[in-house]
Design a protein around this motif. Structure first.
Motif, short mmCIF file in Angstrom:
data_model
loop_
_atom_site.label_atom_id
_atom_site.label_comp_id
_atom_site.label_asym_id
_atom_site.label_seq_id
_atom_site.Cartn_x
_atom_site.Cartn_y
_atom_site.Cartn_z
N GLY A 151 0.84 -1.16 -0.05
CA GLY A 151 0.09 -0.12 -0.17
C GLY A 151 0.91 1.12 0.06
N GLY A 152 2.02 1.31 -0.19
CA GLY A 152 2.98 2.25 -0.14
C GLY A 152 2.75 3.03 -1.59
N VAL A 153 3.88 3.82 -1.99
CA VAL A 153 3.74 4.50 -3.30
C VAL A 153 4.28 3.97 -4.17
CG1 VAL A 153 3.53 6.66 -2.05
CG2 VAL A 153 5.71 5.89 -2.87
N VAL A 154 3.74 4.12 -5.56
CA VAL A 154 4.28 3.44 -7.02
C VAL A 154 4.25 4.50 -7.87
CG1 VAL A 154 3.48 1.28 -6.51
CG2 VAL A 154 1.83 2.82 -7.83
N ARG A 155 4.96 4.35 -8.93
CA ARG A 155 5.18 5.38 -9.99
C ARG A 155 3.94 5.94 -10.49
NH1 ARG A 155 8.99 7.03 -13.38
NH2 ARG A 155 10.51 5.75 -12.61
N GLY A 156 3.68 7.27 -10.54
CA GLY A 156 2.37 7.73 -10.91
C GLY A 156 1.81 8.59 -10.02
N ASP A 157 1.96 8.03 -8.62
CA ASP A 157 1.10 8.57 -7.39
C ASP A 157 1.54 9.78 -7.43
OD1 ASP A 157 0.27 5.84 -7.31
OD2 ASP A 157 1.21 5.69 -5.23
N THR A 158 0.43 10.42 -6.83
CA THR A 158 0.62 12.03 -6.35
C THR A 158 0.33 11.99 -4.79
OG1 THR A 158 -0.38 12.90 -8.35
CG2 THR A 158 -0.34 14.19 -6.42
N ILE A 159 1.44 12.54 -3.95
CA ILE A 159 1.55 12.67 -2.80
C ILE A 159 1.31 13.97 -2.18
CG2 ILE A 159 2.90 12.03 -0.76
CD1 ILE A 159 4.33 10.26 -2.59
N LEU A 160 0.47 14.17 -0.82
CA LEU A 160 0.32 15.47 -0.23
C LEU A 160 0.84 15.30 0.77
CD1 LEU A 160 -0.69 18.52 -0.36
CD2 LEU A 160 -2.84 17.48 0.53
N ILE A 161 1.80 15.99 1.49
CA ILE A 161 2.44 15.97 2.56
C ILE A 161 2.05 17.07 3.74
CG2 ILE A 161 4.85 16.11 3.94
CD1 ILE A 161 6.02 14.48 1.59
N ASP A 162 1.55 16.46 4.84
CA ASP A 162 0.99 17.81 5.82
C ASP A 162 1.72 17.64 7.19
OD1 ASP A 162 -0.46 19.59 6.86
OD2 ASP A 162 -2.13 18.27 6.70
N ALA A 163 1.81 18.51 7.79
CA ALA A 163 2.24 18.49 9.25
C ALA A 163 1.03 18.59 10.32
CB ALA A 163 3.14 19.65 9.69
N VAL A 164 1.08 17.51 11.19
CA VAL A 164 -0.20 17.63 12.12
C VAL A 164 0.52 17.38 13.50
CG1 VAL A 164 -1.81 16.44 10.20
CG2 VAL A 164 -0.46 15.04 11.73
N ASP A 165 -0.57 17.63 14.46
CA ASP A 165 0.02 17.36 15.74
C ASP A 165 -0.06 16.03 16.14
OD1 ASP A 165 -0.06 20.37 16.60
OD2 ASP A 165 -2.30 20.01 17.04
#
Length: 188
Positions: A151-165
Motif C-alpha cells: 500500500g506504499g507509493v508506486v510510479r505515477g502516484d501523487t502525494i500530499l505531505i502535511d504536518a499534524v499534531d
C-alpha cells in the motif's frame, strides 16, 4: 580577482545573541539606533574573535573594513529558500527517479523550517534545511517506495505531505502523507 573567505568564527555566539534579543522583544528591524548599536557590538565582538583566531598579518592583509558580519537567516528567509529552491529540487528528483508528484501544505513547509531552526542547526543556515529534508523527507519517501506492495507509493502516484499534531505529544508536530492519489500503475 575577488577572493571571499568565510568563517563560522563567532557564528554560534551571534546566533545566541540575536535569539536572546528576539526573545526580549527587540528586533534588528525595529528601533534603527538600537539596531545599529547592536550590529556594531556584533561586529566588534566578531572582529575580536577573528583577531584571536588568525595571525595579525593575515587580518591586516584582509583589512578590517573588508570584514563583514553575516547574520543568521530568519525563518522567513529559510521558508523562501525552501519554497523556491529546496522543495522544487526535491520534487523534481522524485518525479525523475520514481515518477511521483509531491505537494506540501504550508503547515509542512513551516514544520521543516522550524526543524531547521533549533539551537544546534541555527549556525548552519541553509545547510540545516538540506539536513532536515534528508532526515524527514527522503527517508520517509524511501520507506514508502520500499513498501509499495503493502500500500506504499508506486510510479505515477501523487502525494500530499502535511504536518499534524502528534497524538502522544500535543503541541508537537510530525509529517504525514495525508493523501495519496493512485497513478495508473497503482490501479492495476
Amino acid at each position: 580577482a575577488l577572493i571571499i573567505f568565510t568563517s563560522n568564527i563567532y557564528g554560534r555566539e551571534i546566533a545566541k545573541k540575536i535569539s536572546r534579543r528576539g526573545e526580549l522583544g527587540f528586533h534588528l528591524s525595529g528601533d534603527q539606533k538600537a539596531g545599529e548599536e547592536f550590529r556594531q557590538m556584533l561586529y566588534r565582538a566578531t572582529l575580536d574573535a577573528i583577531q584571536k583566531s588568525f595571525p595579525p598579518e593575515f587580518v591586516g592583509r584582509i583589512g578590517k573594513p573588508n570584514i563583514r558580519v553575516l547574520h543568521p537567516f530568519t525563518e522567513e528567509h529559510l521558508l523562501e529558500m525552501l519554497v523556491k529552491i529546496d522543495l522544487p529540487e526535491f520534487a523534481a528528483s522524485l518525479k525523475e527517479k520514481h515518477g511521483l508528484q509531491i505537494y506540501f501544505t504550508m503547515e509542512a513547509k513551516i514544520f521543516l523550517v522550524k526543524e531547521a531552526r533549533d539551537d544546534i542547526s541555527l549556525t548552519l543556515g541553509a545547510r540545516a534545511l538540506n539536513e532536515v529534508i534528508q532526515q524527514k523527507m527522503v527517508d520517509m519517501v524511501s520507506n514508502l517506495i520500499e513498501l509499495a506492495e503493502g500500500g506504499g507509493v508506486v510510479r505515477g502516484d501523487t502525494i500530499l505531505i502535511d504536518a499534524v499534531d502528534k497524538d502522544e505529544e500535543p503541541g508537537k508536530k510530525k509529517l504525514i502523507f495525508q493523501k495519496i492519489i493512485r497513478g495508473e500503475e497503482g490501479r492495476s
